[in-house]
Motif scaffolding. Sequence first.
Motif, short mmCIF file in Angstrom:
data_model
loop_
_atom_site.label_atom_id
_atom_site.label_comp_id
_atom_site.label_asym_id
_atom_site.label_seq_id
_atom_site.Cartn_x
_atom_site.Cartn_y
_atom_site.Cartn_z
N HIS A 46 -56.95 -51.94 -17.87
CA HIS A 46 -55.51 -51.87 -17.67
C HIS A 46 -54.90 -50.60 -18.28
O HIS A 46 -53.99 -50.00 -17.72
CB HIS A 46 -54.81 -53.12 -18.20
N GLU A 49 -55.64 -47.82 -15.87
CA GLU A 49 -54.74 -47.91 -14.71
C GLU A 49 -53.37 -47.34 -15.05
O GLU A 49 -52.81 -46.56 -14.29
CB GLU A 49 -54.58 -49.36 -14.26
N GLU A 70 -44.46 -54.09 -10.79
CA GLU A 70 -44.90 -55.50 -10.83
C GLU A 70 -46.25 -55.63 -11.55
O GLU A 70 -46.47 -56.53 -12.36
CB GLU A 70 -45.01 -56.04 -9.40
N LEU A 71 -47.16 -54.71 -11.24
CA LEU A 71 -48.48 -54.74 -11.89
C LEU A 71 -48.36 -54.48 -13.39
O LEU A 71 -49.07 -55.10 -14.19
CB LEU A 71 -49.42 -53.74 -11.22
N ARG A 72 -47.47 -53.59 -13.77
CA ARG A 72 -47.25 -53.35 -15.21
C ARG A 72 -46.70 -54.60 -15.89
O ARG A 72 -47.10 -54.92 -17.02
CB ARG A 72 -46.29 -52.17 -15.40
N ASP A 74 -47.28 -57.63 -14.92
CA ASP A 74 -48.45 -58.50 -15.01
C ASP A 74 -49.28 -58.16 -16.24
O ASP A 74 -49.74 -59.05 -16.95
CB ASP A 74 -49.35 -58.34 -13.78
N HIS A 75 -49.49 -56.88 -16.48
CA HIS A 75 -50.29 -56.45 -17.63
C HIS A 75 -49.68 -56.99 -18.93
O HIS A 75 -50.41 -57.44 -19.81
CB HIS A 75 -50.40 -54.93 -17.69
N HIS A 104 -53.32 -61.54 -10.08
CA HIS A 104 -53.12 -60.11 -10.35
C HIS A 104 -54.16 -59.26 -9.63
O HIS A 104 -53.81 -58.29 -8.94
CB HIS A 104 -53.18 -59.86 -11.86
N TYR A 107 -53.66 -59.36 -5.73
CA TYR A 107 -52.46 -58.60 -5.35
C TYR A 107 -52.72 -57.10 -5.47
O TYR A 107 -52.41 -56.32 -4.56
CB TYR A 107 -51.31 -59.03 -6.26
N GLU A 108 -53.30 -56.68 -6.57
CA GLU A 108 -53.57 -55.27 -6.81
C GLU A 108 -54.51 -54.70 -5.75
O GLU A 108 -54.26 -53.62 -5.20
CB GLU A 108 -54.16 -55.11 -8.21
#
Length: 130
Positions: A46, A49, A70-72, A74-75, A104, A107-108
């Motif tokens: 992560h 990324e 959104e991914l951040r 999630d992290h 996660h 989706y990613e």
Amino acid sequence: MADRNRLLALSHQLADIHDRLRDQLADLDDLPTHCLAFCEALTRHHTAEETGAFPQLEEESPELGPVLDELRRDHELIVESLRKLAAGPTALERATLAALLETHFTYEERKLAAALGRLDPRLGPTLLGT
């Protein structure tokens, strides 16, 4: 054909990393042995990324901004879930983390595959934390 192979290279690397993390997560039943290694691998991925892939993708594909945000988020949720797991691992914490990670990862992979294909696959270790 070379463009097609390039398109698949980084998205395959991402899926491979996620598959290895899924495998490690399955071993968390033996938490004292595996938790530290799993947490380190997940954090390394992560962090790579957020410092590598995401800035590159924002530059190359600005329309991905909301997806990357959104991914951040999630992290951040994943870090909190890992803290809870480390503080007192229960079956509920393991199941929560597993569900969060699966959502996660899926989706990613789905949202970033095409954009990753436009990046140089040789950057995989830097961008994805392999």
